[in-house]
Scaffold this motif. Structure first.
Motif, PDB file in Angstrom:
ATOM      1  N   ARG A   1      -3.269   1.687  -8.011  1.00 28.32           N
ATOM      2  CA  ARG A   1      -4.737   1.649  -8.101  1.00 28.32           C
ATOM      3  C   ARG A   1      -5.316   1.550  -6.696  1.00 28.32           C
ATOM      4  O   ARG A   1      -4.910   0.664  -5.933  1.00 28.32           O
ATOM      5  N   ASP A   2      -6.190   2.452  -6.368  1.00 26.80           N
ATOM      6  CA  ASP A   2      -6.864   2.457  -5.048  1.00 26.80           C
ATOM      7  C   ASP A   2      -5.865   2.413  -3.901  1.00 26.80           C
ATOM      8  O   ASP A   2      -6.039   1.653  -2.939  1.00 26.80           O
ATOM      9  N   GLY A   3      -4.782   3.161  -4.047  1.00 25.99           N
ATOM     10  CA  GLY A   3      -3.812   3.237  -2.959  1.00 25.99           C
ATOM     11  C   GLY A   3      -2.912   2.015  -2.845  1.00 25.99           C
ATOM     12  O   GLY A   3      -2.147   1.888  -1.889  1.00 25.99           O
ATOM     13  N   VAL A   4      -2.990   1.123  -3.841  1.00 31.03           N
ATOM     14  CA  VAL A   4      -2.141  -0.081  -3.807  1.00 31.03           C
ATOM     15  C   VAL A   4      -1.183  -0.047  -5.008  1.00 31.03           C
ATOM     16  O   VAL A   4      -1.607   0.249  -6.128  1.00 31.03           O
TER      17      VAL A   4
ATOM     18  N   ARG B   1       0.858  -1.180   0.000  1.00 29.85           N
ATOM     19  CA  ARG B   1       0.000   0.000   0.000  1.00 29.85           C
ATOM     20  C   ARG B   1       0.901   1.239   0.000  1.00 29.85           C
ATOM     21  O   ARG B   1       2.010   1.219   0.549  1.00 29.85           O
TER      22      ARG B   1
ATOM     23  N   HIS C   1       0.871  -1.810  -7.698  1.00 29.44           N
ATOM     24  CA  HIS C   1       0.888  -3.108  -8.394  1.00 29.44           C
ATOM     25  C   HIS C   1       2.092  -3.168  -9.330  1.00 29.44           C
ATOM     26  O   HIS C   1       2.406  -2.186 -10.014  1.00 29.44           O
TER      27      HIS C   1
END
Ligand code: FES
Lengths: 194, 77
Positions: free
Chosen positions: A180-183, A93, A185
């Motif tokens: 994406r969404d604070g993660v 994260r 990848h």
């Protein structure tokens, strides 16, 4: 190879000099003037050289064959590498890695160490940890904004992974990232020549 | 054809053999360069070059085999 003289030592005095076989000896003297041991161990020097050149050439041709086989090996490896597309993977994260920090993770496989860094600019970068010289693991030097390879004192810049000093010539493998969404990848592996 | 009746003097044959040796060595160095350059490109993620380079190396090898055969004909022992 010259035939052995029928009689030993040969009786040159009774022979017509023009009829004697013309051999060039290493010391430049004619055959009758050669020392006795050369009659006992006659070597045709010209032919002797031909044989060694032939053998040497054969060695070179066989070495070339080994190069060609290796070349096809690289071809096959490139086919395999072309097919392999690593799966995307969630690494961490965003808030888990403060600015200036580097964490060690694995991607694409459990045996492929990578370094994920949060740069002072706010961006995230990730590189394969293996040095492009001889595969030693590089270590982050955040205070210098660089990655160091302690094996042979190789240096890479943190922002791009490009070699700055020491033996490495190729940049570090870059791991493509997407947030994406604070993660964060990992989505792919980019090998680079320059 | 024996070395004695191929129409060449030993000196001429020596020059021919030296020439062949030189060419074979040159082609071998080309193959080595090709291999290192391909390896470098492959490790850098450039996969396009591997097969053309392999074919080029094969052509070099065929050339070297041909030269080796000529050398064998010049000295058929
Ligand atoms: S292995 Fe990294 S500099 Fe040699």
């Amino acid at each position: 190879m010259q035939d052995h003289p029928a009689e030993f030592p040969p009786d040159y005095a009774s022979q017509d000099p023009a009829a004697l076989p013309r051999i060039r000896f290493p010391d430049g003297r004619s055959e009758p003037d050669q020392p006795g041991w050369r009659h006992a161990f006659p070597i045709d020097w010209a032919r002797d050289q031909v044989v060694s050149r032939r053998d040497f050439t054969r060695l070179m041709v066989l070495t070339g064959l080994a190069f060609t086989v290796a070349q096809f090996g690289v071809g096959l490896a490139s086919l395999r590498a072309g097919r392999a597309r690593p799966e995307p993977k969630a690494l961490a994260r965003v808030e888990e890695i403060p600015v200036g920090e580097t964490v060690r993770l694995h991607y694409p496989g459990p045996r492929d160490p990578i370094l994920l860094t949060h740069l002072s600019t706010g961006a995230f970068v990730a590189y394969g940890q293996l040095c492009t010289h001889l595969q030693c693991p590089v270590v982050p030097r955040a205070e210098l904004g660089r990655l160091e390879c302690p094996c042979h004192n190789g240096w890479f810049d943190m922002a791009e992974g490009r070699p700055m000093a020491g033996p490495p010539r190729r940049p570090l493998t870059r791991i493509q990232l997407e947030i994406r969404d604070g993660v964060i990848h990992a989505t792919g592996v980019e090998e680079r020549t320059a | 054809m024996s070395p004695a009746d191929d129409g060449h003097t030993p000196d001429q044959r020596g020059i021919l053999l030296d020439g062949i040796l030189f060419l074979v060595g040159l082609i071998l160095m080309l193959q080595l360069w090709l291999l290192t350059a391909t390896m470098e490109a492959f490790l850098g993620g450039d996969l396009e070059i591997a097969w053309p380079a392999a074919l080029a190396s094969l052509a070099c090898q065929a050339l070297n085999l041909g030269l080796w055969r000529i050398l064998g004909a010049l000295d058929p022992r």
